[in-house]
Motif scaffolding. Sequence first.
Motif, mmCIF file in Angstrom:
data_model
loop_
_atom_site.group_PDB
_atom_site.id
_atom_site.type_symbol
_atom_site.label_atom_id
_atom_site.label_comp_id
_atom_site.label_asym_id
_atom_site.label_seq_id
_atom_site.Cartn_x
_atom_site.Cartn_y
_atom_site.Cartn_z
ATOM 1 N N VAL A 322 -9.835 59.611 1.704
ATOM 2 C CA VAL A 322 -10.534 59.892 2.965
ATOM 3 C C VAL A 322 -11.029 61.345 2.911
ATOM 4 C CG1 VAL A 322 -10.269 60.126 5.465
ATOM 5 C CG2 VAL A 322 -9.089 58.289 4.244
ATOM 6 N N PRO A 323 -12.348 61.579 3.127
ATOM 7 C CA PRO A 323 -12.880 62.933 3.006
ATOM 8 C C PRO A 323 -12.116 63.923 3.885
ATOM 9 C CG PRO A 323 -14.646 61.354 3.312
ATOM 10 C CD PRO A 323 -13.378 60.602 3.458
ATOM 11 N N LYS A 324 -11.841 65.077 3.325
ATOM 12 C CA LYS A 324 -11.076 66.107 4.048
ATOM 13 C C LYS A 324 -11.768 66.498 5.352
ATOM 14 C CE LYS A 324 -7.647 68.985 2.172
ATOM 15 N NZ LYS A 324 -7.278 69.523 0.883
ATOM 16 N N TYR A 326 -13.149 64.773 7.568
ATOM 17 C CA TYR A 326 -12.739 63.936 8.706
ATOM 18 C C TYR A 326 -11.563 64.578 9.407
ATOM 19 C CZ TYR A 326 -15.415 59.818 7.081
ATOM 20 O OH TYR A 326 -16.372 58.942 6.704
ATOM 21 N N LYS A 327 -10.571 64.902 8.569
ATOM 22 C CA LYS A 327 -9.327 65.451 9.095
ATOM 23 C C LYS A 327 -9.613 66.795 9.791
ATOM 24 C CE LYS A 327 -4.913 66.926 7.226
ATOM 25 N NZ LYS A 327 -4.241 67.133 5.929
ATOM 26 N N GLU A 328 -10.400 67.617 9.077
ATOM 27 C CA GLU A 328 -10.671 68.941 9.629
ATOM 28 C C GLU A 328 -11.416 68.844 10.952
ATOM 29 O OE1 GLU A 328 -12.534 70.628 6.252
ATOM 30 O OE2 GLU A 328 -10.600 71.032 5.276
ATOM 31 N N ALA A 329 -12.379 67.931 10.998
ATOM 32 C CA ALA A 329 -13.142 67.744 12.237
ATOM 33 C C ALA A 329 -12.213 67.349 13.377
ATOM 34 C CB ALA A 329 -14.212 66.695 12.038
ATOM 35 N N SER A 330 -11.318 66.412 13.076
ATOM 36 C CA SER A 330 -10.391 65.935 14.108
ATOM 37 C C SER A 330 -9.487 67.055 14.596
ATOM 38 C CB SER A 330 -9.561 64.788 13.549
ATOM 39 O OG SER A 330 -8.557 64.446 14.450
ATOM 40 N N LEU A 331 -8.925 67.792 13.637
ATOM 41 C CA LEU A 331 -8.013 68.865 14.015
ATOM 42 C C LEU A 331 -8.735 69.959 14.811
ATOM 43 C CD1 LEU A 331 -5.876 69.182 10.772
ATOM 44 C CD2 LEU A 331 -5.140 68.283 12.978
ATOM 45 N N VAL A 344 -7.788 58.757 12.901
ATOM 46 C CA VAL A 344 -8.874 59.099 11.979
ATOM 47 C C VAL A 344 -8.566 58.687 10.546
ATOM 48 C CG1 VAL A 344 -10.229 60.974 11.008
ATOM 49 C CG2 VAL A 344 -9.620 61.001 13.428
ATOM 50 N N ILE A 345 -7.416 59.138 10.050
ATOM 51 C CA ILE A 345 -7.172 58.944 8.619
ATOM 52 C C ILE A 345 -6.847 57.486 8.284
ATOM 53 C CG2 ILE A 345 -5.688 59.586 6.693
ATOM 54 C CD1 ILE A 345 -5.538 62.344 7.933
ATOM 55 N N LEU A 346 -5.876 56.922 9.008
ATOM 56 C CA LEU A 346 -5.487 55.546 8.680
ATOM 57 C C LEU A 346 -6.634 54.548 8.840
ATOM 58 C CD1 LEU A 346 -1.779 54.978 9.767
ATOM 59 C CD2 LEU A 346 -2.760 55.226 7.490
ATOM 60 N N PRO A 347 -7.401 54.586 9.939
ATOM 61 C CA PRO A 347 -8.516 53.634 10.023
ATOM 62 C C PRO A 347 -9.491 53.778 8.869
ATOM 63 C CG PRO A 347 -8.096 54.592 12.167
ATOM 64 C CD PRO A 347 -7.221 55.328 11.201
#
Lengths: 448, 272
Positions: A322-324, A326-331, A344-347
């Motif tokens: 999963v592109p990093k 995504y995580k950074e945007a969410s956080l 975000v990550i699991l889906p």
Amino acid sequence: MNLGTRKILDRSFTAVGFGSIAVMGIALLIVLAPIIYNGIGSVFFTGTLEHRNMLFNEFGRGDKEELVKENAASEVYRKQIYGMLDAFEAELETMEPEKKQDYLSKYGPVRTALQTLIGPLPGEETAILTRYKYGQTRWEKAEEKLHEFLYEAKWDYSNPDVMAKEYFVSRAAEFEGTSLVKLFPYVEKHLPDVLRPRFTVYWGFLTDSSVDSHIFGGIWPEIQGTFFLAVGAMLFAFPLGVIAAVYFTEYAREGFFNSILRSANSTLAGVPSIVFGLFGLAFFINTLKVSESKSVLAGSLTLAIMILPTIIRAAEEAILSVPKTYKEASLSLGSTKWNTIMTVILPAALPGILTGGVISLGRAAGETAPIIFTAAVSVGSAIGLADVFSSPTPALSWNIYNLASEHEAAAEIRHVQYGMVLALVSIVLLLNLSAIFLRARISKKLKG
Amino acid sequence: MKTMKHVLLLAALFAVAVSSPLSAAGKSIVMDGSTTVGPLAKSFAAYFTRKYGVKVTVSESGSGNGAKSLINRSCDIATMSRAMKAQELVAARKKGVNPVGHTVALDGIAMVVHPGNPVRNLTKAQIADIYKGRITNWNQVGGPTARIVVIQRESNSGTQESFKDLIMGKTAQISKTAETQSSNGAVKNRVSSTRSAIGFLGLGFVDRSVKPVAVNGVLPSPVTVRKGIYPISRPLYMYTNGQPAGSLKTLIDLSKTPDGKRMITELGFVNK
């Protein structure tokens, strides 16, 4: 290197590639073709009247009136055969004792062979075992048995210095000069009238229970058992595996403990399945006593441990891919770590996780060794959902082995064995196909 | 719409799983043990389920495993083709299990060779020598010149134990070159496909693909076994924990009913 050489190299590499694909295809064909051909033969075959009688008596299936008519038509020819037997038995009584003894010893095998072919003869007690209540239910087997009825297999022991060779003697010739001699050509000619072979589609093979330890009937208990075991294993292994993968990828800090855990997981993936089987027996049944005897529960737990490493690895890979961003945007939007993982990550990783899961499901369905000591039995009826905690079950993988090696009439019921193999291969194939399908759909949904 | 479909699919799957009968009437009976007693146990189980509606499962994992299962209380009936050994009884007592043996039938251990093998008779001493590795060629026992392929059963097998007791004596060792097969069916397959092989089978497993040889001049048959003339015969047991009661007793006592006796005969075993 000049252009010409490069082109040649390029082409030869392509050729090797195609060649290896072709070899693989042929190998697959050699393996699968007999399985499919013979396996289909357990559902589609030329069935005899005996098969229809068996279905009616054992499962209450079939048209009664039609069956009565057919049996009446067959009886006409059977009467002739029985008449010949009676005539010969009467003739036996008139012979001199010595000659009578001689013929009697040859007549016994004739009766047995005839009985195997067309079913119980009149004047004999009805058998208890279903296998002796009917003649041949499949026409190709009937033809085999007809040969055994017409010819006696003998071994030429004349030279004790070499291993003997098999030769066949016509039984008719052995009864030359008696009334029985007419029986053999009669049976040969009228066997189709007696057994009335007809193309049969026996879907019951997939949905019926077996009768008289797989000699008749179907393989439903085995299919159901395989289903229960595989799904049960998944219920335990999938959540555990995904949670472990989340821990490894998101929470675990690089360190000694963690690298030990990882290598333990990799090692576990390479442990032979029989070791898991013995572990399951020792741990789940003898130590934890999850059930009194072998049970679906114990088998599922054992299978779950076996497929756990694969699921963890697949889920880990999926999460890492999963592109990093995504995580950074969410956080950066103020989401918590837990929330980011769940929403975000699991889906986003779901397609990969599911593929790993379904492929492991296929493996769980096909493994024999882990369930030998923990769940599988060679004969048992289909179990209900409430029984999974206490009852063992037949399962395809184990019963294939059982029919191949331990069954007392293994050679007679090869078609059942092939049917089971095809059913198992189909189940695994279907599971893998559904993994591909599911993955494609979810990826599309995520993109769209 | 899509979620609807998924829900429906799941519901359908669940329905299939649940629609199978929810629970059996009463507790089911678990049998484990000998592959030799297997056909008998399977037939008894099928008959019993049909007549009394009690589910019975049968596993064929070898007499040794049957004993272990009974000691661990993971089976109700251990089917065994040998009597329980002293050390097994001790292990059972330690765990508070009291194994009670019931003889259900008699069985001969047939010595079988390939049907093409001209040897018709072997003495007990010859068989012992073949398995000890002292006789290695068929021409030493009146056959053609061919190296004997000796086939034995695994250590877990009751047939193997009985064979050793009855033929070799307790202390003798079977030759290291002997090949091991793990069930009666596997031995039969191996012998029927190997011209120079010798193996041993429960009488119920002998069919036309192999040739039984006479032992000390006696061919194995239900008659010679029942009369005790055939030298390698043994009882087949079903072991329970304590005296059986209820449906367990009915199942074991099947061997004393006329129908049970018929089944035993039809399967090629011998009524005691």
